[in-house]
Scaffold this active site. Structure first.
Site, short mmCIF file in Angstrom:
data_model
loop_
_atom_site.label_atom_id
_atom_site.label_comp_id
_atom_site.label_asym_id
_atom_site.label_seq_id
_atom_site.Cartn_x
_atom_site.Cartn_y
_atom_site.Cartn_z
N GLU A 267 0.84 -1.21 0.00
CA GLU A 267 0.00 0.00 0.00
C GLU A 267 0.88 1.26 0.00
O GLU A 267 1.86 1.32 0.76
CB GLU A 267 -0.86 0.00 1.28
CG GLU A 267 -1.74 1.22 1.44
CD GLU A 267 -2.41 1.29 2.82
OE1 GLU A 267 -1.84 0.81 3.82
OE2 GLU A 267 -3.52 1.83 2.90
N LYS B 96 -9.59 2.21 -1.96
CA LYS B 96 -9.77 1.66 -0.60
C LYS B 96 -11.08 2.15 0.01
O LYS B 96 -11.35 3.37 0.03
CB LYS B 96 -8.58 2.11 0.25
CG LYS B 96 -8.54 1.55 1.65
CD LYS B 96 -7.26 2.05 2.34
CE LYS B 96 -7.07 1.49 3.73
NZ LYS B 96 -5.84 2.03 4.36
N CYS C 102 -5.15 -2.92 3.23
CA CYS C 102 -4.74 -2.69 4.62
C CYS C 102 -5.91 -2.71 5.62
O CYS C 102 -6.43 -3.77 5.94
CB CYS C 102 -3.94 -1.39 4.70
SG CYS C 102 -2.87 -1.32 6.17
N1 LIG Z 1 -2.78 1.94 6.44
C1 LIG Z 1 -3.69 1.34 7.18
O1 LIG Z 1 -4.78 1.06 6.73
C2 LIG Z 1 -3.29 1.01 8.59
C3 LIG Z 1 -4.25 0.07 9.26
C4 LIG Z 1 -3.88 -0.18 10.69
O2 LIG Z 1 -2.90 0.33 11.20
C5 LIG Z 1 -4.74 -1.07 11.50
O3 LIG Z 1 -5.79 -1.50 11.01
O4 LIG Z 1 -4.36 -1.35 12.64
#
Ligand SMILES: NC(=O)CCC(=O)C(=O)O
Length: 272
Positions: free
Chosen positions: A40, A119, A154
């Site tokens: 990502e 996303k 993510c």
């Molecule tokens: N970049 C993200 O989506 C980080 C997600 C995260 O840190 C978490 O779900 O814990």
């Protein structure tokens, strides 16, 4: 089917242009793979919120150009991770002043853009991505010759309903680029396996290494099979994780242990 996950080191000592060139060479080195995956927001860093506006690029910007060429040079399907996508305003009058999105790009082996995915679940609660970016609204799957990919990014990993919807749409392999922090690494490992087990699907979760914006990254990219077994797992640093997958195992697992057929909720009409 061979997949290579490129767990890139993302740190502030390297410019996004130099990281783009490095990513392109790493992709070219994976010509033995069928599918290559990047993490990502690797050009900028998933937690580098202050740089999002400056590093934002149009869909067909520098990352698109470099990755399209790298995919065709290597002759692979390339999930090129995600970029901060700069969009035009709704009126279309001024280019580039519309919302930003966390947008993934998937290229076919001839370098054509096959699909994009914005996303859906933005991370940060009342700050960061959650306030700086727009939310995607579309479920995206990509049909490959061997299998169907379901796309997520993510923080999406925490929302099982997204993965169930992708399963219902035919996904057999979830590809999840991430910039997951070390502090919550146990969640990452657990949720990757959970999404595989509950949907009887492969999970290919590709994170970043290094530290950016003061946030140490978890690394530990992982590939999980439809039975929930971890087939391969990276360490903390930059690494290419290569694994051979058998797409037929998805149908076999769903047939041998047909739990998905026993669903009672969310189906119309009720099955029992
Ligand atoms: N970049 C993200 O989506 C980080 C997600 C995260 O840190 C978490 O779900 O814990």
């Amino acid at each position: 089917m061979r997949a290579s996950l490129i767990q890139m080191d993302v740190n502030p000592d390297e410019t996004s242009n130099s990281r783009r060139q490095r990513a392109a060479s790493l992709v070219r080195e994976q010509s033995a793979a069928d599918l290559v995956v990047l993490p990502e927001l690797w050009p900028v860093g998933a937690f580098a919120f202050e740089s999002f506006a400056e590093e934002a690029e149009p869909l067909e910007g520098p990352t698109y150009e470099a990755m399209s060429k790298a995919a065709s040079d290597a002759g692979v399907w390339l999930h090129a991770g995600s970029i901060v996508e700069r969009t035009a305003s709704d009126s279309g009058s001024a280019a580039g002043d519309g919302p930003l999105y966390n947008t993934s790009l998937v290229f076919s082996p001839d370098g054509e853009l096959a699909r994009t995915y914005r996303k859906i679940h933005r991370f940060g609660f009342d700050r960061g991505e959650a306030v700086l970016m727009g939310a995607g609204e579309e479920l995206v799957s990509v049909r490959l010759p061997e299998t169907t990919l379901g796309l997520a990014t993510c923080y999406d990993l925490r929302f099982p309903e997204l993965f169930r919807a992708l399963t219902d749409a035919g996904a057999e392999m979830f590809v999840i680029p991430a910039g997951w922090p070390e502090r919550r690494r146990s969640h990452w490992s657990l949720l990757a396996r959970a999404r595989a087990v509950e949907n009887q699907a492969y999970v290919l979760a590709c994170g970043t290494a290094g530290t950016h914006a003061g946030v140490e990254q978890a690394g530990h990219s992982v590939v999980v099979d439809p039975w929930g077994e971890v087939l391969a797992e990276a360490g903390a640093g930059e690494e290419v994780l290569t694994v051979d997958l058998d797409p037929a195992r998805v149908a076999a697992t769903r047939e041998q242990f047909p739990a998905l057929k026993d669903r009672l909720l969310g189906l119309e009409p009720p099955r029992r």
